[in-house]
Design a protein around this motif. Sequence first.
Motif, short mmCIF file in Angstrom:
data_model
loop_
_atom_site.label_atom_id
_atom_site.label_comp_id
_atom_site.label_asym_id
_atom_site.label_seq_id
_atom_site.Cartn_x
_atom_site.Cartn_y
_atom_site.Cartn_z
N ARG A 58 79.89 -27.90 100.74
CA ARG A 58 80.17 -27.41 99.38
C ARG A 58 80.71 -28.52 98.48
N PHE A 59 81.62 -29.33 99.03
CA PHE A 59 82.18 -30.44 98.26
C PHE A 59 81.09 -31.43 97.89
N ALA A 60 80.27 -31.83 98.89
CA ALA A 60 79.20 -32.81 98.65
C ALA A 60 78.18 -32.28 97.65
N ARG A 61 77.84 -31.00 97.75
CA ARG A 61 76.88 -30.40 96.82
C ARG A 61 77.45 -30.40 95.40
N SER A 62 78.72 -30.06 95.25
CA SER A 62 79.34 -30.06 93.92
C SER A 62 79.41 -31.45 93.34
N LYS A 63 79.71 -32.44 94.19
CA LYS A 63 79.76 -33.84 93.73
C LYS A 63 78.38 -34.28 93.25
N GLN A 64 77.34 -33.93 94.01
CA GLN A 64 75.98 -34.30 93.62
C GLN A 64 75.58 -33.59 92.33
N ARG A 65 75.92 -32.33 92.19
CA ARG A 65 75.59 -31.57 90.99
C ARG A 65 76.25 -32.20 89.76
N LYS A 66 77.49 -32.67 89.94
CA LYS A 66 78.22 -33.33 88.85
C LYS A 66 77.52 -34.64 88.46
N GLU A 67 77.11 -35.42 89.45
CA GLU A 67 76.43 -36.69 89.18
C GLU A 67 75.07 -36.46 88.50
N GLU A 68 74.33 -35.44 88.95
CA GLU A 68 73.04 -35.12 88.34
C GLU A 68 73.20 -34.66 86.89
N ALA A 69 74.24 -33.91 86.62
CA ALA A 69 74.49 -33.45 85.24
C ALA A 69 74.78 -34.63 84.34
N PHE A 70 75.58 -35.58 84.83
CA PHE A 70 75.88 -36.78 84.03
C PHE A 70 74.61 -37.56 83.76
N SER A 71 73.77 -37.74 84.77
CA SER A 71 72.51 -38.47 84.61
C SER A 71 71.60 -37.77 83.61
N ARG A 72 71.49 -36.45 83.74
CA ARG A 72 70.64 -35.66 82.86
C ARG A 72 71.14 -35.75 81.41
N ASP A 73 72.45 -35.66 81.24
CA ASP A 73 73.02 -35.72 79.89
C ASP A 73 72.78 -37.07 79.23
N THR A 74 72.94 -38.15 80.01
CA THR A 74 72.75 -39.48 79.41
C THR A 74 71.28 -39.79 79.19
N GLN A 75 70.39 -39.29 80.07
CA GLN A 75 68.96 -39.53 79.91
C GLN A 75 68.44 -38.95 78.60
N PHE A 76 68.96 -37.82 78.18
CA PHE A 76 68.48 -37.17 76.97
C PHE A 76 69.39 -37.38 75.77
#
Length: 181
Positions: free
Chosen positions: A139-157
Amino acid sequence: MEKFKSANDSRVSITELMLPSHSNFGGKVHGGHILNLMDQIAFACASKHSQMYCVTASVNRVDFLHPVEVGELLTLRASINYTGKTSMVVGVRVESQNITSGTKRHCNSSYFTMVAKDENGKGVPVPGLLLENEQGVRRFARSKQRKEEAFSRDTQFDSSQFKLENHLESLSSENVKLDLR
């Protein structure tokens, strides 16, 4: 304040009978009512973990999997999945239960990012999460990855980084007409 706390230390649950006043025009329990309950339990869980007032910073994906009927019991369970410096990700699971048949259905799961605040509205440090089993690590690792993906998605657009030519071809198969002038 403790330096680390387990997810069990902050876990909370509530069960509420769904009433006609909770229904929408279609006769089902209104999604907004369910979201309100989800936000309340995320607040309770995060506040219990941090021992501070907490605010909702974001909600990651809410999919309504099954409608909830008036007269059913709605049970919400929340636990801390991730801790940052001042923020926590609270996993919320919602299940409905038909009182007469006993049938239970998973209605949705969602992830609320909550931030601990002091009396002046400033973010304050929260206890870290003590991971005690494989499920906690997952659960911790999944949440960390979700946070990193959101940051990447936000900066990409982000408008300063967006490249139109990188996206035109992918739009050709969509229900959209381009009229760029």
